[in-house]
Write an enzyme that holds these catalytic residues in place. Structure first.
Site, mmCIF file in Angstrom:
data_model
loop_
_atom_site.group_PDB
_atom_site.id
_atom_site.type_symbol
_atom_site.label_atom_id
_atom_site.label_comp_id
_atom_site.label_asym_id
_atom_site.label_seq_id
_atom_site.Cartn_x
_atom_site.Cartn_y
_atom_site.Cartn_z
ATOM 1 N N LYS A 1 18.724 4.531 -10.494
ATOM 2 C CA LYS A 1 18.403 4.351 -9.993
ATOM 3 C C LYS A 1 18.921 4.278 -8.890
ATOM 4 C CE LYS A 1 13.752 4.664 -10.813
ATOM 5 N NZ LYS A 1 12.795 5.641 -10.132
ATOM 6 N N LEU B 1 7.234 8.475 -4.736
ATOM 7 C CA LEU B 1 7.235 7.481 -6.282
ATOM 8 C C LEU B 1 7.918 7.764 -7.209
ATOM 9 C CD1 LEU B 1 3.402 7.377 -5.901
ATOM 10 C CD2 LEU B 1 5.597 5.967 -4.289
ATOM 11 N N PRO C 1 -46.241 -16.127 -22.400
ATOM 12 C CA PRO C 1 -46.881 -16.785 -21.614
ATOM 13 C C PRO C 1 -47.564 -18.059 -22.491
ATOM 14 C CG PRO C 1 -47.636 -14.124 -21.803
ATOM 15 C CD PRO C 1 -46.184 -14.835 -23.066
ATOM 16 N N GLY C 2 -48.390 -18.852 -21.528
ATOM 17 C CA GLY C 2 -48.965 -20.146 -22.140
ATOM 18 C C GLY C 2 -47.769 -20.966 -22.818
ATOM 19 N N ASN D 1 8.377 -5.707 -12.420
ATOM 20 C CA ASN D 1 7.116 -5.039 -13.399
ATOM 21 C C ASN D 1 6.469 -4.945 -13.144
ATOM 22 O OD1 ASN D 1 8.960 -4.790 -16.041
ATOM 23 N ND2 ASN D 1 9.196 -6.545 -16.127
ATOM 24 N N TYR E 1 19.195 4.289 -16.576
ATOM 25 C CA TYR E 1 18.150 3.908 -15.769
ATOM 26 C C TYR E 1 18.461 3.073 -14.584
ATOM 27 C CZ TYR E 1 13.719 2.472 -14.479
ATOM 28 O OH TYR E 1 12.440 2.709 -13.281
#
Length: 369
Positions: free
Chosen positions: A107, A53, A281-282, A132, A103
């Site tokens: 490659k 890689l 409550p209530g 990408n 580049y």
């Protein structure tokens, strides 16, 4: 199996190593640019598979492209030949290898080395021309525009879009890992001379920016992205990985009064909205009915009674609910209903409605149960 991973500190390397460990591969030789070449020599004696890689994609000068993508690959292959190691080699190349730029040429040179290595040694090689890539642990202003957009938008920083209609081909890191594991097992996806990741996504640059901006806005408007769309789902996961570590949480609006409070949690146009209701409550809440809107109540704390009465009927139906026994109660249309806290602690209810509240069309009619 002993697996050599070059470029182990990179975006793909970190993700791959984590997934290899998840799958039970524990003998992983990690090599990166900070290691001495003597360590690579030791690893090439022993390894059973190579994920190559390592590479250069943003050097300070163009000469470094060839150094990182050709010269290092040559060193790696020479060491494997030196020790007669015929471990399969997987190389991550780029779709840029088709282009005539520094580049791309570097490659392509690395690819040619690997193919020649195959012809010379009859060793299995897998060359992946990747589009990408995006996903967690990628670097902004380095790996991909997705990383840059996610990083900047999460921090209210500007992004630059010179060509909003430019078409991008994107590939998600998890899809890459799945394919790489297939290759490790000898079952790569092959197209002509190259191996490919079968799942890719296309999107325009401007659309990508707007989608990622919507992820940030979702904290304010409480919307949930459309997870049925595969690319949206993957981008949203990527965006969350770029949140600043002091901004994982965000506040919700609490509509408070003497009875307790009511807070919307999330809203979706397709699946309605989820809210949290707390009653003292209530206290009795509700006493209304709907034509079409329907709900589900789930009490997670306290003791309560949910009462129903069909419109034009005198019969009252009661359901006792408790946080001690999680039970969903459907709220059918045409029944006025209420929920009463009959306990001594706060009654906490998670409420789902099939549609988001629209003040212009509330579909809510107040009638005592």
């Amino acid at each position: 199996m002993k697996i050599l991973v070059t470029g182990s500190n990179g975006f793909v390397g970190k993700n791959l190593i984590a997934e290899l460990k998840n799958k039970g591969y524990n003998e992983i030789f990690e090599f990166n640019r900070n290691n001495n070449i003597s360590l690579l020599e030791e690893y090439t004696k022993q390894c059973d598979f190579v994920f190559h890689l390592a590479g250069e994609n943003r050097p300070k000068n163009d000469n470094e492209f060839m150094e990182g993508n050709f010269v290092f690959t040559s060193q790696l292959l020479e060491l494997l030949k030196k020790y007669g190691n015929k471990a399969p080699v997987l190389l991550t190349s780029s779709i840029q290898a088709e282009k005539d730029n520094p580049y791309g040429r570097s490659k392509k040179a690395g690819e040619d080395l690997l193919f020649n290595y195959y012809y010379e040694t009859d060793t299995k090689v897998y060359v992946y021309r990747l589009p990408n890539l995006f996903g967690k642990w990628s670097k902004p202003n380095y790996n991909t525009v997705v990383a840059t957009f996610c990083h900047n938008i999460a921090r209210d920083l500007d992004i630059q879009i010179n060509q909003p209609d430019a078409e991008l081909s994107l590939c998600y890191i998890d899809d890459v890992l799945e394919e790489f594991l297939n290759a490790l097992e000898g079952n790569p996806t092959v197209h002509e001379d190259f191996c490919v990741v079968p799942v890719t996504h296309n999107i325009k640059l401007g659309e990508l920016a707007e989608l990622i901006k919507s992820f940030k806005e979702s904290r304010t408007n409480l919307s949930i992205p459309n997870m049925e769309d595969a690319l949206t789902k993957k981008l949203y996961s990527t965006y969350l990985s770029f949140l600043p570590e002091d901004q994982f949480s965000y506040d919700l609006k609490m509509n408070c009064d003497h009875r307790g409070y009511f807070t919307e949690f999330m809203r979706t146009p397709e699946r309605g909205q989820v809210s949290v209701n707390v009653s003292k409550p209530g206290i009795t809440k509700g006493n209304h009915w709907h034509h079409t809107k329907n709900e589900k109540f789930l009490v997670v704390n306290g003791e309560g009674v949910i009462r129903f009465r069909k419109i034009a009927s005198d019969e009252i139906i009661e359901y006792r609910v408790s946080g001690k026994k999680l039970q969903v109660v459907d709220i059918p249309t045409g029944y006025t209903h209420s929920i009463v806290n009959v306990g001594e602690t706060d009654l906490v209810t998670v409420m789902w409605a099939n549609e988001c509240f629209d003040p212009d069309k509330p579909d809510t009619y107040f009638v005592e149960v």
